[in-house]
Design an enzyme around this catalytic site. Structure first.
Site, mmCIF file in Angstrom:
data_model
loop_
_atom_site.group_PDB
_atom_site.id
_atom_site.type_symbol
_atom_site.label_atom_id
_atom_site.label_comp_id
_atom_site.label_asym_id
_atom_site.label_seq_id
_atom_site.Cartn_x
_atom_site.Cartn_y
_atom_site.Cartn_z
ATOM 1 N NE ARG A 1 -1.934 -1.615 3.081
ATOM 2 C CZ ARG A 1 -1.739 -2.887 2.797
ATOM 3 N NH1 ARG A 1 -2.447 -3.473 1.873
ATOM 4 N NH2 ARG A 1 -0.858 -3.594 3.449
ATOM 5 C CB THR A 2 3.420 2.557 2.299
ATOM 6 O OG1 THR A 2 2.677 2.103 3.418
ATOM 7 C CG2 THR A 2 3.995 3.919 2.608
ATOM 8 N NE ARG B 1 7.346 0.998 4.815
ATOM 9 C CZ ARG B 1 6.129 0.520 5.041
ATOM 10 N NH1 ARG B 1 5.863 -0.747 4.812
ATOM 11 N NH2 ARG B 1 5.170 1.312 5.480
ATOM 12 C CE LYS C 1 26.199 -3.385 -6.706
ATOM 13 N NZ LYS C 1 26.267 -2.366 -7.753
ATOM 14 C CG HIS D 1 3.877 4.465 8.473
ATOM 15 N ND1 HIS D 1 4.053 5.227 7.340
ATOM 16 C CD2 HIS D 1 3.278 3.318 8.073
ATOM 17 C CE1 HIS D 1 3.566 4.556 6.308
ATOM 18 N NE2 HIS D 1 3.094 3.398 6.725
#
Lengths: 310, 141
Positions: free
Chosen positions: A52-53, A102, A81, A130
């Site tokens: 969703r986000t 995120r 890496k 959030h």
């Protein structure tokens, strides 16, 4: 001025009100905004999976006429890496106009903000913040209830680890006449700092209960969260308690006719699918409204950064 | 009773919580001094029951800011010509960099290379410092 949104507290009540009003206008007149961010790019830097986000941010930018680039897991980025967040954002700053990040580690978007020359939006950092979920929740309440004050909000489920509930309580505690009913097993009550630093410190009325049924008739909003098996000390406790925190048709019959049922999603089994048909169940609407508040946020941050004209 | 001679010039860090003088010794970098330093543990105290004391000989330019982070109740006595010329409490700096470490295993500081551990004073009354990245409070012992 370059502005980032890392925590829900980064926005004042007035700024929140402006964002909500803008999102309402965007929702009512989407075509007025369909080219506002033409030629601008959002980088979605997702170091862990999200449905969703990430898609909500991407849809928001596309709705504004902008475009999208990014990655959706750490494996498909230079993080695999060993590249630092600081180095990544320095480079991305020259590719995009705004970034949504995120990251599983708490504080990663703050590090990005410190090294970025474009606005950074925290799209979730571990169990920490959030802010756009909180914005979504506030916009949903405002849009569907017509106010953010004088509400009795029930929060149900895992209140100990659920960051969305913590942010919602903190954000809603800034509005007058808000009361909380906190419904959870004893093991999953809200953390003590929320009780002392927010609820007690601001003199907010609240009560903590174990049974959903007994408080349902008193609620204006029921905010459901998942009760996860792994949070319990033993399987016995989980089985004994889980049904108390499942919302079904029978329990809904106890609620007032205009109570809203919200959920940050994903839902697992804490809301029975039979409830979906109930007009009071607004969690899918909530996800839809999340796109519009993200549009308002992207637009506002780009405007403040001088990247688009008002 | 243990007898430790007085100082003619230097500092006495008094009212240290019992058992914490070694930690403060390390934090202040006293191991790098070449003058006399005495660590006295478990001294009887009317106010505290037991306390620790550190005596530092010589006029060093020591940064006592970190004492405010650790325990603002510590007293710093400045000694000149064998007498206490100043008694002061450590200040609590608004920011502390590179001295204390965030212990939250989920904090970005655990994986981001070259990132300085940074704390902000969020509650001066309680002396609470929080990591500027993950906001976890710094737990004193």
């Amino acid at each position: 001025m370059l502005r980032h949104v890392i925590s829900p507290q980064d926005l004042t009540v007035k700024e929140l009100e402006d964002l909500i009003n803008l999102a309402k206008d965007m929702y009512s007149h989407p075509s007025n905004y369909s080219e506002k961010c033409k030629g601008k790019k959002i980088a979605t830097l997702f170091y862990e999976p999200s449905t969703r986000t990430r898609l909500s941010f991407e849809a928001a930018m596309l709705n504004l006429g902008g475009s999208v680039l990014g990655f959706s897991s750490a494996d498909s980025s230079s993080a695999a890496k060993g590249e630092s967040v600081a180095d990544t954002i320095r480079v991305i700053s020259s590719y995009a106009d705004i970034a949504a990040m995120r990251h599983p580690k708490e504080g990663a978007p703050q590090v990005a903000a410190m090294h970025s020359s474009i606005p950074v939006i925290n799209a979730g950092d571990g169990g920490h913040n959030h802010p756009t979920q909180t914005l979504t929740d506030l916009f949903t309440i405002s849009q569907l209830k017509g106010r953010l004050n004088n509400l009795t909000i029930g929060c149900c489920g895992d209140l100990k680890f659920g960051r969305t509930v913590h942010s919602l309580i903190t954000a809603m505690s800034r509005y007058a006449g808000v009361r909380f009913v906190l419904i959870s097993p004893d093991e999953l009550r809200i953390p003590n700092y929320l009780r002392t630093e927010i609820l007690d410190a601001k003199g907010i009325e609240y009560k903590e209960v174990n049974k959903l049924e007994e408080v349902l008739p008193t609620l204006d909003i029921l905010y459901m969260t998942r009760v996860q098996r792994e949070r319990f000390f033993n399987e016995e406790d989980y089985i004994r308690l889980k049904d108390s925190f499942i919302l079904d048709k029978d329990k809904m019959s106890l609620a007032s006719p205009d109570m809203l049922v919200m959920h940050p999603l994903p839902r697992v089994n804490e809301i029975s699918v039979e409830v979906d048909e109930d007009p009071r169940a607004v969690y899918f609407k909530q996800a839809e409204l999340g796109v519009y508040i993200r549009m308002a946020l992207i637009y506002t941050l780009l405007k403040e950064a001088g990247k688009i004209e008002g | 009773m243990l007898n430790i001679s007085g100082l003619s010039e230097g500092y006495v860090l008094d009212h240290i919580r019992a058992g914490e003088c070694m930690e403060i010794y390390t934090w202040l970098g006293l191991d790098k001094l070449d003058t006399e330093v005495a660590l006295i543990k478990n001294v009887k105290s009317k106010k505290m029951g037991k306390k620790d004391i550190i005596k530092i000989e010589g006029d060093h330019s020591l940064n006592f800011d970190m004492l405010g982070v650790m325990d603002p109740n510590i007293t710093i006595d400045v000694i000149k010509e064998g007498k206490i010329v100043e008694k002061r409490k450590p200040s609590m700096p608004e920011f502390v960099e590179g001295i204390i470490k965030c212990k939250n295993p989920r904090c970005i500081t655990t994986i981001e290379q070259g990132l300085t551990h940074r704390f902000r004073l969020t509650n001066p009354e309680k002396g609470t410092y929080r990591c500027v990245y993950c906001e976890q409070s710094f737990k004193k012992r």
